[in-house]
Write a protein that holds these residues in place. Structure first.
Motif, PDB file in Angstrom:
ATOM      1  N   LEU A 253       0.825  -1.198   0.000  1.00 30.00           N
ATOM      2  CA  LEU A 253       0.000   0.000   0.000  1.00 30.00           C
ATOM      3  C   LEU A 253       0.867   1.259   0.000  1.00 30.00           C
ATOM      4  O   LEU A 253       0.552   2.246  -0.678  1.00 30.00           O
ATOM      5  CB  LEU A 253      -0.924  -0.006   1.221  1.00 30.00           C
ATOM      6  CG  LEU A 253      -1.846   1.211   1.383  1.00 30.00           C
ATOM      7  CD1 LEU A 253      -2.779   1.327   0.181  1.00 30.00           C
ATOM      8  CD2 LEU A 253      -2.653   1.099   2.671  1.00 30.00           C
ATOM      9  N   GLY A 254       1.968   1.213   0.745  1.00 28.08           N
ATOM     10  CA  GLY A 254       2.891   2.344   0.751  1.00 28.08           C
ATOM     11  C   GLY A 254       3.448   2.613  -0.642  1.00 28.08           C
ATOM     12  O   GLY A 254       3.568   3.764  -1.070  1.00 28.08           O
ATOM     13  N   ALA A 255       3.790   1.547  -1.375  1.00 28.36           N
ATOM     14  CA  ALA A 255       4.300   1.702  -2.738  1.00 28.36           C
ATOM     15  C   ALA A 255       3.232   2.269  -3.661  1.00 28.36           C
ATOM     16  O   ALA A 255       3.521   3.107  -4.526  1.00 28.36           O
ATOM     17  CB  ALA A 255       4.802   0.354  -3.264  1.00 28.36           C
ATOM     18  N   VAL A 256       2.002   1.816  -3.479  1.00 27.13           N
ATOM     19  CA  VAL A 256       0.891   2.337  -4.287  1.00 27.13           C
ATOM     20  C   VAL A 256       0.678   3.826  -4.022  1.00 27.13           C
ATOM     21  O   VAL A 256       0.477   4.619  -4.943  1.00 27.13           O
ATOM     22  CB  VAL A 256      -0.398   1.539  -4.005  1.00 27.13           C
ATOM     23  CG1 VAL A 256      -1.605   2.213  -4.653  1.00 27.13           C
ATOM     24  CG2 VAL A 256      -0.272   0.110  -4.519  1.00 27.13           C
ATOM     25  N   VAL A 257       0.736   4.210  -2.733  1.00 21.37           N
ATOM     26  CA  VAL A 257       0.573   5.621  -2.375  1.00 21.37           C
ATOM     27  C   VAL A 257       1.676   6.463  -3.016  1.00 21.37           C
ATOM     28  O   VAL A 257       1.423   7.559  -3.540  1.00 21.37           O
ATOM     29  CB  VAL A 257       0.577   5.800  -0.846  1.00 21.37           C
ATOM     30  CG1 VAL A 257       0.664   7.274  -0.461  1.00 21.37           C
ATOM     31  CG2 VAL A 257      -0.665   5.171  -0.233  1.00 21.37           C
ATOM     32  N   ASN A 258       2.915   5.952  -2.989  1.00 19.32           N
ATOM     33  CA  ASN A 258       4.012   6.692  -3.600  1.00 19.32           C
ATOM     34  C   ASN A 258       3.806   6.847  -5.107  1.00 19.32           C
ATOM     35  O   ASN A 258       4.103   7.902  -5.677  1.00 19.32           O
ATOM     36  CB  ASN A 258       5.341   5.991  -3.336  1.00 19.32           C
ATOM     37  CG  ASN A 258       6.534   6.805  -3.798  1.00 19.32           C
ATOM     38  OD1 ASN A 258       6.516   8.029  -3.751  1.00 19.32           O
ATOM     39  ND2 ASN A 258       7.580   6.131  -4.246  1.00 19.32           N
ATOM     40  N   GLY A 259       3.294   5.805  -5.743  1.00 19.33           N
ATOM     41  CA  GLY A 259       3.056   5.907  -7.178  1.00 19.33           C
ATOM     42  C   GLY A 259       1.905   6.823  -7.531  1.00 19.33           C
ATOM     43  O   GLY A 259       2.010   7.662  -8.424  1.00 19.33           O
ATOM     44  N   ALA A 260       0.803   6.686  -6.789  1.00 19.06           N
ATOM     45  CA  ALA A 260      -0.404   7.447  -7.123  1.00 19.06           C
ATOM     46  C   ALA A 260      -0.363   8.880  -6.594  1.00 19.06           C
ATOM     47  O   ALA A 260      -0.862   9.801  -7.246  1.00 19.06           O
ATOM     48  CB  ALA A 260      -1.635   6.722  -6.563  1.00 19.06           C
ATOM     49  N   TRP A 261       0.237   9.093  -5.407  1.00 23.50           N
ATOM     50  CA  TRP A 261       0.287  10.425  -4.795  1.00 23.50           C
ATOM     51  C   TRP A 261       1.655  11.086  -5.041  1.00 23.50           C
ATOM     52  O   TRP A 261       1.734  12.180  -5.580  1.00 23.50           O
ATOM     53  CB  TRP A 261      -0.007  10.343  -3.307  1.00 23.50           C
ATOM     54  CG  TRP A 261       0.030  11.659  -2.592  1.00 23.50           C
ATOM     55  CD1 TRP A 261       1.053  12.189  -1.862  1.00 23.50           C
ATOM     56  CD2 TRP A 261      -1.012  12.644  -2.557  1.00 23.50           C
ATOM     57  NE1 TRP A 261       0.726  13.421  -1.366  1.00 23.50           N
ATOM     58  CE2 TRP A 261      -0.546  13.726  -1.780  1.00 23.50           C
ATOM     59  CE3 TRP A 261      -2.300  12.711  -3.106  1.00 23.50           C
ATOM     60  CZ2 TRP A 261      -1.313  14.862  -1.548  1.00 23.50           C
ATOM     61  CZ3 TRP A 261      -3.072  13.849  -2.872  1.00 23.50           C
ATOM     62  CH2 TRP A 261      -2.581  14.898  -2.093  1.00 23.50           C
ATOM     63  N   GLY A 262       2.724  10.408  -4.637  1.00 27.12           N
ATOM     64  CA  GLY A 262       4.059  10.968  -4.816  1.00 27.12           C
ATOM     65  C   GLY A 262       4.413  11.172  -6.272  1.00 27.12           C
ATOM     66  O   GLY A 262       5.184  12.075  -6.611  1.00 27.12           O
TER      67      GLY A 262
END
Length: 414
Positions: A253-262
């Motif tokens: 989920l952290g990786a997804v957040v970085n891709g989608a938000w970061g």
């Protein structure tokens, strides 16, 4: 003073994207060489932010004027928390899986914003989408075959908790201090009802299980492989127990957040160009300063959170994550330097090639990080796995070349 970038066009963008791929693909190497030091994921992000801020002022020597736009703070709001989640993803889901996940997502978001929303010019929209699909497919393949666990099952099967004989807590604890007598040293994870004063060693990267009733049910001693698997599969309760996830899932989920938000961190650059006519290079100072403001703000929020719970300034400061300057000062700064070079080059790539082509091109970073894994860290084992990884890398290179060929250059310094 005339900027040395005056007159640059898409050739500068392609060169910048290639340098971004090299730098971003290498920035994790200094940190990986110091894996014995456990550090909070936001501390590592703070090192990156600090170096990004300090090095951003070097654009003055390129002839760029010192300019400011509040859009830099917006970029910081995307990048700082997003990249911190990405670091957490690496720690709990693995380097290859995490980077592959967010790289693929960033290709998709860059395509959506660049080609669909910003209407950036490309030679053939259909071929551009095909090139992005090929690039994404290659990145996913490289991520899949960079996972060390693929060929490590036989090794892991021999390292189980059965290697260790049961040991009474009284045999290893004296006056509240735990001594583990056998190598490699496992860790005490939990207090026990009979030894409530023993302070367990809690890795700040990890979240302890909050399942009801399991406070004293975890195994006391774990072998290294069992410890790793056990922690990643441990359930973590969120939002008061309404949501439960394993730490591995939380890392994903952290990786997804970085891709989608970061991955949206350079979207404000387009508005800075629109509102202030700001070029890619001159935007770096605003980007880095805005990110530093956001980073400091998050540290203050963590301080006030602990102050509210402890009602003591000294206690609140003590609860903040440690920076481990002696152990991680140089590696952290070096990693931040590599990342900052890549960040600067990615800004130029987006400025000259556009969001859809430029930022997608930069996601070839996984190719370089994978090469480090194959030839230096020896993470990828087995001829079959290495062959599949190189096949995926070849597909990625085809996607990058095809994608770069689809950009319709507008010329001039932007």
């Amino acid at each position: 003073m005339v900027s040395v970038l005056e007159g640059c066009s898409e050739g500068c963008g392609i060169a910048a994207a290639l340098l971004a791929v090299l730098s971003w693909g290498t920035f994790g190497v200094p940190i990986k060489c110091n894996v014995d030091v456990e550090v909070n994921f936001f501390v590592m992000q703070s090192y990156k932010t600090l170096v990004c801020f300090l090095t951003s002022w070097f654009v003055i020597f390129l002839g760029e004027p010192v300019r400011w736009t509040p859009w830099g703070i917006v970029s910081g709001l995307f990048w700082v928390p997003g990249a911190a989640c990405g670091i957490y993803g690496i720690r709990n889901a693995g380097v290859a899986v995490a980077i592959g996940t967010w790289s693929s997502i960033q290709v998709i978001t860059s395509c959506i914003f660049g080609i669909i929303i910003f209407q950036e010019k490309v030679k053939d929209p259909v071929q551009t989408l095909i090139a992005i699909a090929i690039l994404t497919f290659g990145l996913l393949g490289m991520s899949r075959y960079s996972d060390p666990s693929i060929d490590s099952s036989s090794v892991a099967a021999t390292n189980t908790i059965s290697e260790y004989q049961p040991v009474s807590i009284s045999d290893i604890v004296s006056d509240g201090v735990a001594t583990i007598p056998f190598p490699p040293a496992p860790r005490i994870l939990k207090r026990t009802p009979s030894n409530p004063d023993v302070v367990p060693k809690v890795i700040p990267f990890e979240l302890e299980s909050t399942n009801p009733g399991d406070s004293f049910s975890e195994p006391l001693l774990l072998s290294p492989s069992e410890d790793k698997d056990h922690r990643k599969d441990r359930m973590v309760s969120l939002l008061g127990g309404r949501i439960s996830m394993t730490q591995r899932q939380l890392g994903m989920l952290g990786a997804v957040v970085n891709g989608a938000w970061g991955g949206l961190n350079l979207i404000p650059l387009h508005f800075a160009q629109r509102d202030s006519g700001m070029s890619g290079a001159s935007y770096l100072i605003s980007y880095a300063t805005g990110s530093m403001i956001v980073c400091i703000g998050i540290w203050f929020l963590m301080f006030f959170y602990h102050y509210r719970h402890h009602n003591s300034v000294s206690e609140a400061i003590e609860q903040l994550p440690a920076w481990h300057v002696k152990e991680l000062g140089l590696p952290g700064m070096l990693a931040g330097l590599f990342y900052s070079v890549g960040n600067f080059c990615s800004i130029l790539a987006v400025a000259y090639l556009g969001q859809g082509v430029g930022f997608s091109f930069c996601q070839g970073q996984l190719l370089i990080s994978g090469l480090w894994g194959v030839f230096y860290f020896k993470e990828i084992q087995g001829r079959d796995t290495i062959t599949k990884w190189f096949a995926s890398a070849s597909i990625t290179i085809v996607g990058i070349i095809w994608l770069s060929a689809q950009h319709e250059g507008s010329g001039g310094h932007r």
